[in-house]
Design a protein around this motif. Structure first.
Motif, PDB file in Angstrom:
ATOM      1  N   ALA A  86       0.869  -0.897   0.185  1.00 40.18           N
ATOM      2  CA  ALA A  86       0.058  -0.156  -0.104  1.00 40.18           C
ATOM      3  C   ALA A  86       0.617   1.447   0.005  1.00 40.18           C
ATOM      4  O   ALA A  86       0.621   2.094  -0.514  1.00 40.18           O
ATOM      5  CB  ALA A  86      -0.759  -0.128   1.210  1.00 40.18           C
ATOM      6  N   THR A  87       2.016   1.202   0.541  1.00 39.24           N
ATOM      7  CA  THR A  87       3.173   2.224   0.695  1.00 39.24           C
ATOM      8  C   THR A  87       3.261   2.818  -0.817  1.00 39.24           C
ATOM      9  O   THR A  87       2.957   4.220  -1.140  1.00 39.24           O
ATOM     10  CB  THR A  87       4.213   1.701   1.150  1.00 39.24           C
ATOM     11  OG1 THR A  87       4.228   1.340   2.519  1.00 39.24           O
ATOM     12  CG2 THR A  87       5.435   2.699   1.096  1.00 39.24           C
ATOM     13  N   GLY A  88       3.700   2.114  -1.717  1.00 40.94           N
ATOM     14  CA  GLY A  88       3.776   2.548  -3.113  1.00 40.94           C
ATOM     15  C   GLY A  88       2.738   3.110  -3.618  1.00 40.94           C
ATOM     16  O   GLY A  88       2.761   4.280  -4.473  1.00 40.94           O
ATOM     17  N   LEU A  89       1.514   2.618  -3.475  1.00 40.07           N
ATOM     18  CA  LEU A  89       0.196   3.127  -4.281  1.00 40.07           C
ATOM     19  C   LEU A  89      -0.208   4.240  -3.718  1.00 40.07           C
ATOM     20  O   LEU A  89      -0.823   5.169  -4.222  1.00 40.07           O
ATOM     21  CB  LEU A  89      -0.519   1.807  -4.597  1.00 40.07           C
ATOM     22  CG  LEU A  89      -0.113   0.867  -5.521  1.00 40.07           C
ATOM     23  CD1 LEU A  89      -1.299  -0.227  -5.427  1.00 40.07           C
ATOM     24  CD2 LEU A  89       0.000   1.286  -6.843  1.00 40.07           C
ATOM     25  N   LEU A  90      -0.004   4.303  -1.978  1.00 35.99           N
ATOM     26  CA  LEU A  90      -0.609   5.642  -1.566  1.00 35.99           C
ATOM     27  C   LEU A  90       0.454   6.809  -2.019  1.00 35.99           C
ATOM     28  O   LEU A  90      -0.031   7.839  -2.124  1.00 35.99           O
ATOM     29  CB  LEU A  90      -0.243   5.351   0.048  1.00 35.99           C
ATOM     30  CG  LEU A  90      -1.213   4.463   0.657  1.00 35.99           C
ATOM     31  CD1 LEU A  90      -1.046   4.248   2.139  1.00 35.99           C
ATOM     32  CD2 LEU A  90      -2.703   5.257   0.636  1.00 35.99           C
ATOM     33  N   GLN A  91       1.534   6.508  -2.169  1.00 38.49           N
ATOM     34  CA  GLN A  91       2.492   7.665  -2.515  1.00 38.49           C
ATOM     35  C   GLN A  91       2.385   7.966  -3.881  1.00 38.49           C
ATOM     36  O   GLN A  91       2.286   9.350  -4.199  1.00 38.49           O
ATOM     37  CB  GLN A  91       3.869   6.852  -2.387  1.00 38.49           C
ATOM     38  CG  GLN A  91       4.454   6.993  -0.796  1.00 38.49           C
ATOM     39  CD  GLN A  91       5.659   6.419  -0.488  1.00 38.49           C
ATOM     40  OE1 GLN A  91       6.522   5.765  -1.298  1.00 38.49           O
ATOM     41  NE2 GLN A  91       6.261   6.559   0.703  1.00 38.49           N
ATOM     42  N   SER A  92       2.008   7.191  -4.870  1.00 40.88           N
ATOM     43  CA  SER A  92       1.665   7.509  -6.332  1.00 40.88           C
ATOM     44  C   SER A  92       0.331   8.120  -6.199  1.00 40.88           C
ATOM     45  O   SER A  92       0.256   9.157  -7.020  1.00 40.88           O
ATOM     46  CB  SER A  92       1.512   6.201  -7.071  1.00 40.88           C
ATOM     47  OG  SER A  92       2.769   5.318  -7.174  1.00 40.88           O
ATOM     48  N   ILE A 101       2.639   6.322 -10.921  1.00 39.70           N
ATOM     49  CA  ILE A 101       2.850   4.741 -10.686  1.00 39.70           C
ATOM     50  C   ILE A 101       4.276   4.681 -11.374  1.00 39.70           C
ATOM     51  O   ILE A 101       5.204   4.091 -10.498  1.00 39.70           O
ATOM     52  CB  ILE A 101       1.662   3.990 -11.097  1.00 39.70           C
ATOM     53  CG1 ILE A 101       0.574   3.865  -9.961  1.00 39.70           C
ATOM     54  CG2 ILE A 101       2.474   2.349 -10.790  1.00 39.70           C
ATOM     55  CD1 ILE A 101      -0.629   3.186 -10.634  1.00 39.70           C
ATOM     56  N   GLU A 102       4.503   5.052 -12.548  1.00 45.42           N
ATOM     57  CA  GLU A 102       5.575   4.766 -13.189  1.00 45.42           C
ATOM     58  C   GLU A 102       6.823   5.234 -12.405  1.00 45.42           C
ATOM     59  O   GLU A 102       7.818   4.900 -12.430  1.00 45.42           O
ATOM     60  CB  GLU A 102       5.707   5.188 -14.595  1.00 45.42           C
ATOM     61  CG  GLU A 102       6.655   4.813 -15.417  1.00 45.42           C
ATOM     62  CD  GLU A 102       6.700   5.132 -16.946  1.00 45.42           C
ATOM     63  OE1 GLU A 102       5.534   5.989 -17.360  1.00 45.42           O
ATOM     64  OE2 GLU A 102       7.466   4.829 -17.752  1.00 45.42           O
ATOM     65  N   LEU A 103       6.664   6.524 -11.938  1.00 43.35           N
ATOM     66  CA  LEU A 103       7.608   7.391 -11.173  1.00 43.35           C
ATOM     67  C   LEU A 103       8.340   6.443 -10.294  1.00 43.35           C
ATOM     68  O   LEU A 103       9.538   6.389  -9.697  1.00 43.35           O
ATOM     69  CB  LEU A 103       7.176   8.426 -10.678  1.00 43.35           C
ATOM     70  CG  LEU A 103       8.103   9.578 -10.219  1.00 43.35           C
ATOM     71  CD1 LEU A 103       8.830  10.439 -11.530  1.00 43.35           C
ATOM     72  CD2 LEU A 103       7.416  10.756  -9.465  1.00 43.35           C
ATOM     73  N   LEU A 104       7.358   5.651  -9.547  1.00 43.70           N
ATOM     74  CA  LEU A 104       7.906   5.015  -8.236  1.00 43.70           C
ATOM     75  C   LEU A 104       7.973   3.610  -8.401  1.00 43.70           C
ATOM     76  O   LEU A 104       8.614   2.826  -7.627  1.00 43.70           O
ATOM     77  CB  LEU A 104       7.060   5.326  -7.095  1.00 43.70           C
ATOM     78  CG  LEU A 104       6.490   6.557  -6.563  1.00 43.70           C
ATOM     79  CD1 LEU A 104       5.438   6.909  -5.606  1.00 43.70           C
ATOM     80  CD2 LEU A 104       8.109   7.158  -6.266  1.00 43.70           C
TER      81      LEU A 104
END
Ligand code: PLP
Length: 464
Positions: free
Chosen positions: A82-88, A251-254
């Protein structure tokens, strides 16, 4: 003992996350895949397979079909939790310099997104349960006052984030909160890391996912609240408020350029478990079993707190004058490993696997612990000294990147933090970069240090 030995050891009762319970509750298709020749499934983004950001291929097809099943416009599978998708999501919702309104019990990942995205975290206070030291849920009236205050403080608010349910399984009337945010024409991201299974709508008396009340973006941690492998997650989006191109770009950025096909397959199969009748039936019986267990413990006078998630059991240790962190160590010694040890409670996650014989063993261990510590008087926690809404004194990103020095907490008055002070779990920051340390905050942090001796240092790094 080496890592590989530890990974294969299986002697304890696992009441921690991931929710598949050491593989017991993994979806059948994933179990079968893992029985094949080791590594056969470890594939790159081949033409036929594609990836979460590629329009063609099996993954794109799977994402489209999951979105249709759940009734939203789109979804993206994620391999960084969830970390990655919350940040995106946050990067898609706001531009550098814009503010995002978030509750004080926000997960650290969202503050990190503010750091690297140049966003302003506008943090609002939430009700606090002094008998156990937990942030609680709030209602529409509370949020209405918060939004009024936030608009006085900041004229460029891009979005609001909500966390629901909480780690311990408290759930708000999310429908009314989403309505309030939409009445201000703002998009809302719901961090539903702990509520993926709410999409199953198992029973009318259980909370429903924010997806069904029009939340613009919802993030699920599929290893925390569905039977996914660690790091599997999904971001759902609907409506016109957030441009899907911006989400895709963020999303691509992270995201790694080589997302694991095994993890993506785990996203697909754990979502399927939540929407297909066989999986829903299994989950229903897990919930019934969990309710029986809770009732058994409550009837035996074990101090179990009320929450909205049958699969999370909150043991109220401070009611007997005990720290959840110390009680956790005793449970571990006796072969039960819980999930979230806090100063006033210890939360156990039953997850998706069965724990039929747990009740008597749990009761026996708890009674042994009570006898060995000796019953003490219950204690209360002080409310955190947070304003209704506050923004960091200096920019989060600037402070984080500044030269710093270490000072003792007692000597930090008037100084600006360059770091997060954040016990983990639960990963809720007590202080964020750019915040100024006034006397009330220092006194509270020193008190918190007493509660989390191994997690909070007695110094803080501040701008030099
Ligand atoms: C409320 C909340 N949101 C997000 C996360 C991050 O989830 P993940 O571990 O899947 O990255 C956590 C993790 O503890 C959490 O408690």
């Amino acid at each position: 003992m080496g890592l590989l030995n530890l990974l294969s050891e299986d002697r304890s009762e696992n009441l921690f996350l991931p929710a598949h319970g050491r593989g017991n509750a993994l979806p059948k298709k994933i179990k079968n895949l893992l029985k094949l020749r080791p590594g056969i499934w470890d594939l790159p983004e081949l033409f036929e397979i594609g990836g979460p950001l590629i329009r063609e291929g099996a993954i794109a097809e799977s994402q489209r079909s999951s979105a249709i099943e759940v009734g939203v416009d789109r979804c993206w599978y994620g391999v960084n939790g969830a970390t990655g998708l919350l940040q995106s999501s946050l990067l898609a919702l706001a531009c550098p310099g814009q503010a995002v309104l978030m509750p004080r019990n926000i997960h650290k990942s969202c503050i990190q997104a503010c750091l690297f995205g140049g966003l302003i975290p506008l943090l609002f206070d939430v009700p606090y349960l002094t008998d156990r030291g937990h942030a609680s849920v709030f209602d529409r009236k509370w949020l209405h006052r918060v939004l009024k205050k936030a608009n006085e403080l900041e004229n460029d608010i891009a979005a609001v984030v909500l966390v629901n349910p909480t780690y311990q399984g408290y759930s708000a009337d999310i429908e009314s909160l989403i309505q309030e945010i939409h009445s201000h024409s703002l998009p809302v991201l719901v961090d539903e890391a702990h509520g993926a299974y709410l999409i199953s709508q198992i029973r009318p008396d259980l909370p429903k996912s924010a997806i069904y009340f029009g939340a613009d973006l919802v993030v699920h941690s599929l290893h925390k609240s569905a039977p996914g492998l660690v790091q599997s997650a999904v971001l759902w989006s609907q409506g016109e408020k957030v441009d899907p191109f911006k989400i895709q770009r963020s999303i691509e950025l992270l995201q790694t350029s080589s997302p694991s096909s095994l993890l993506i397959a785990s996203c697909e199969s754990s979502i399927n478990e939540l929407i297909e009748s066989k999986g829903i039936k299994k989950l229903s019986s897990r919930i019934e079993e969990a309710e029986l267990l809770k009732n058994f413990l409550i009837n035996k006078q074990v101090p179990i707190l009320k929450n909205s998630d049958p699969l999370r059991i909150i043991l109220h240790t401070s009611r007997f004058g005990l720290s959840g962190i110390e009680v956790d160590k005793s449970f571990i010694k006796k072969g039960i490993i819980g999930e979230l040890a806090e100063p006033g409670t210890l939360t156990f996650c039953l997850g998706f696997s069965s724990h039929k014989k747990l009740g008597k063993r749990f009761l026996r261990i708890w009674n042994e612990i009570l006898t060995s510590f000796g019953q003490q008087k219950s204690f209360l926690f002080k409310r955190p000294p947070f304003k209704m809404v506050s923004k960091p004194y200096k920019s989060c990103s600037y402070s984080w990147g500044s030269n710093f020095e270490k000072v003792n907490l007692q000597d930090a008055q008037g100084r600006i933090s360059v770091e997060m002070v954040c016990p983990y779990p639960p990963g809720i920051p007590l202080l964020i970069p750019g915040e100024i340390l006034d006397k009330a905050r220092i006194d509270w942090l020193i008190e918190q240090k007493g509660f989390w001796p191994e997690q909070i240092p007695d110094f803080v790094r501040v701008i030099s």
